[in-house]
Design an enzyme around this catalytic site. Structure first.
Site, PDB file in Angstrom:
ATOM      1  N   GLN A  29     -24.424 -18.426 -30.721  1.00 53.99           N
ATOM      2  CA  GLN A  29     -25.104 -19.479 -31.348  1.00 53.99           C
ATOM      3  C   GLN A  29     -25.161 -20.724 -30.091  1.00 53.99           C
ATOM      4  OE1 GLN A  29     -27.245 -18.769 -34.216  1.00 53.99           O
ATOM      5  NE2 GLN A  29     -26.359 -16.862 -33.472  1.00 53.99           N
ATOM      6  N   ALA A  83     -30.230 -22.849 -42.651  1.00 54.24           N
ATOM      7  CA  ALA A  83     -29.949 -22.082 -41.734  1.00 54.24           C
ATOM      8  C   ALA A  83     -30.166 -22.222 -40.210  1.00 54.24           C
ATOM      9  CB  ALA A  83     -30.303 -20.284 -42.126  1.00 54.24           C
ATOM     10  N   HIS A  84     -30.023 -21.349 -39.425  1.00 55.15           N
ATOM     11  CA  HIS A  84     -29.942 -21.648 -37.848  1.00 55.15           C
ATOM     12  C   HIS A  84     -31.737 -21.704 -37.640  1.00 55.15           C
ATOM     13  CE1 HIS A  84     -29.220 -17.052 -36.804  1.00 55.15           C
ATOM     14  NE2 HIS A  84     -30.196 -17.399 -37.908  1.00 55.15           N
ATOM     15  N   ASN A  85     -31.885 -22.656 -36.655  1.00 55.91           N
ATOM     16  CA  ASN A  85     -33.575 -22.750 -36.223  1.00 55.91           C
ATOM     17  C   ASN A  85     -34.315 -23.515 -37.146  1.00 55.91           C
ATOM     18  OD1 ASN A  85     -31.867 -20.705 -34.366  1.00 55.91           O
ATOM     19  ND2 ASN A  85     -33.644 -21.696 -33.027  1.00 55.91           N
TER      20      ASN A  85
END
Lengths: 342, 342, 342
Positions: C193, C234-236
């Site tokens: 990541q 969460a990511h993004n």
């Protein structure tokens, strides 16, 4: 690192100028000069045209892109490998560890990083190359394997065991007491939780998870398991190899989850159930009965996923259904009256 | 400790050799030589045959087991007592506390354990025999009672009060600001949260809980309450005596929960509701209306539990129901046409 | 502070004795002598009669109350302002910071409070007037703006950026790895990541939140966003300006949430969706499809809120509906038989 270097590492072929220097990897939309990008899903093929990436990892050469292309059998695996090349190392703590606290009786391996404000209890063992970030609490007799990374403010309570190559993200609590009480009429009497938590090799635990110690024996997270953030795992649960648990799911006491299971976000699993190998549970499902190996289930109560898709579609149409039933009732009343008249 | 010793402590009788030495307690499946086990549920009677336990706590003497038996009126209570005998003490921190930080103005009782990296604010009070694990933050003017255990990385913010014999598991935050904002057209303006959290005696709070301070007055967790992990308790909530809240449940602002209530895992309770004494709420329920004392409710929206069981069974059969309704419609169309022809 | 002072600050008028001294603000029920209270909702008008408050903030003068009244256009905004006057300042840490750890290469602004057990990584930047409570972890190259308050045991991992006037409550983890894996037959291979988390100005993040770093680019919390406790991002993910996310909600990877959205407690949003501006999502909803701007949705699967209200009412009546359908079926059978006889 050149495009040729990357191709060599991936075991792929270069189409175009392999001497170009690459200093990073990025998505097709965000990549800029000097960065390599990748196409893992043909669905996003049109993004190739507009990318500013200097090179491309792809399955088969495409005329949509003018720069050098690295051709590989599996672009997704290739992307992960290249990302690994450019990922920063987790920084070791090179300074002296006089700002951490540890008992004489603990045993610290080689090349271990112990950041400030770490606490290491009596007779604890930390394996070679592991990294303990600030605020990590390691209880008495805890054993941590090799090359394991424990992020800030994680608590691992007494007697728990963590394997090799494990990652535990920030704020997670491992080995808190299982939630067990006996009712004495009115009050709840605490049942001492005498077991431990065992986490095997290559597990990754998300941030702010809670994994409770067993009443007896162990709560057991087997090798290769990955949990997302805010996951609850109660006492005496077993999670099988390579199972994935998405954020905010909760697994109640004594549940046995098989291997390669996927448990979606915000799922709840009731206590003492068995979830078979390779089961998939859709997010927000409520699991009140054991699930056989290989099943794909959804909903509350959980049912086969395909059925849930139909049921959930029909749910929104309940008002029309009721309307139809009432209409049928009226028409039937009329028919019956007419029948009786005759 | 001998079987006779254990029987004496439990007020039970021994059938068999009472001189046998016991060094631990374990479940029927996992007990080994030197360990005593117990039968609390007749359903598991057949496990007695295969146990390797050296002694057994049971209600009535059984021919299924050859070793010494301790006969007691309530084997579950007996098990908890014996487990308490063998449970390790929570280790005090005997070293000097120069690695913790505390203001001169704070007041520390007798036999208090203050681990390294603890912070104790101005005018805070810590009662006799309490244990503060590493990374615990005690804000200004916080009052902690006697024999209270606060596990690693717990934060208790300014002015909050915690009673005697309380246990707070790792990572929990007590006294964070309630989630209160006034909308000024577009932006949210923070409403200062001027109240506190009060936690009464014999409460146990799980790991990674969040209990917010009140806007005014107090968020109040009354004596004997037990919360599991990852529970959210919003500002101005009152939780009545001996209520149990299972993991990942969330109680919205200003809710009044009665005494001896059981709130299941992942339940959500909307704001300003009243949950009566001895209510039971099944896991994953969504409570949008107040619940009268003694009711057992389930589902979203919550309904009487027995009704929910029927509804949730019918849910999965919605496709067949729709099918039946359409079939009825067709048959009715035909009948009506025939009727008209006449 | 006198009633007159308060009226002047609020730009309001005084009816009654403006010289009275006020030393605090409280709710109508809990206010005592020396405290001012307020009526923000006419529904609670009858509480005025019984209040012991020494003064009252209200829209229009009321005969129900004898003490001095401060008349203002918007009592809610007025209450927030007055509460702000009486709210205790967040205490700075005046002592030397030899109990915190920081690299030489970090840059600390003016009037920064660094409590004991804080860790500040290499090349990190902390803006003027910010407060880092005990146990805060600031990773390498993290940038924190001005007047930002970070409560105990918060972790902000390497390279993340936090703006000005931000509040982050205890135990929150910002910048943990996004939950991204490639399946290699059996095992899950971690996708590095490489991105960051960016938190803009005037954001408030609740306790024990988890906000993951992006795979590439950034997870982005835009200005004025407020999150309650135990929220998962969460990511993004991108969260638009002034959006509100209530406790225990979870936003899956790559979701784009618009501005001024309200996401209720325990809501789950599936990955890669778009939630339009000013959308409102009722608590516990499961969002599996993108939602258009301005929509109000509820339920699982989510539907327009008004429809959900009808559907959820009908749900509890499914047993009666089934009963009706079976009854219709029987009556239709009889009619058909009679028809055939003819």
């Amino acid at each position: 690192m050149s495009v040729n270097d990357i191709a060599r590492i991936l075991g792929g072929e270069v189409a175009g100028d392999g001497n170009l220097t690459i200093r990073g990897i990025n998505s097709l939309e965000e990549a800029g000069p000097g960065e390599i990008s990748f196409l893992t899903n043909p669905r996003f093929r049109d993004r190739i045209v507009n990318t500013s990436a200097s090179a491309l990892i792809i399955r088969e050469q495409t005329p949509l892109y003018n720069g050098p292309q690295v051709l590989v059998a599996d672009p997704k695996i290739a992307y992960v490998k290249v990302a690994g090349l450019f990922a920063p190392d987790i920084p070791p703590f090179a300074e002296g560890n006089d700002r951490a606290f540890r008992y004489e009786s603990c045993s610290i391996g080689k090349d271990v990083s112990i950041y400030p404000s770490v606490y290491i209890g009596e007779e604890a063992v930390i394996g070679d190359g592991s990294i303990l970030f600030p605020g990590v609490f390691i209880g008495n007799r805890v054993r941590i394997g090799k090359r394991t990374v424990i992020y800030p403010n994680v608590s691992i309570l007494e007697d728990c065991r963590v394997g090799n190559d494990v990652i535990i993200h920030g704020g997670t609590v491992i080995g808190s007491d299982g939630f067990g009480f006996v009712q004495d009429g009115i009050q709840s009497i605490k049942i001492p939780q005498l077991g431990i938590v065992q986490i095997d090799d290559r597990v990754e635990i998300g941030a702010n998870n809670c994994i409770d110690r067993a009443a007896f024996g162990k709560t057991w997270i087997k090798s290769g398991v990955k949990t997302d953030n805010l996951v609850q795992i109660a006492h005496n649960v077993t999670i099988g190899e390579n199972t994935i648990i998405v954020a905010q799911a909760g697994i109640s006491g004594s549940v046995k989850v098989g291997r390669q299971v996927v448990i979606g976000g915000q799922v709840g699993v009731a206590d003492h159930l068995e979830i078979g190998d390779r089961v998939m549970i859709a997010s927000q499902s409520g699991i009140a009965k054991s699930v056989c190996p290989g099943e794909i289930v959804s909903g509350t109560p959980a049912m086969p996923h395909r059925r849930w898709l139909r049921v959930s579609n029909l749910l929104a149409r309940l008002p029309e259904m009721i309307h139809t039933v009432r209409d049928l009732e009226k028409r039937l009343n009329i028919l019956e009256m007419e029948q009786h008249k005759e």
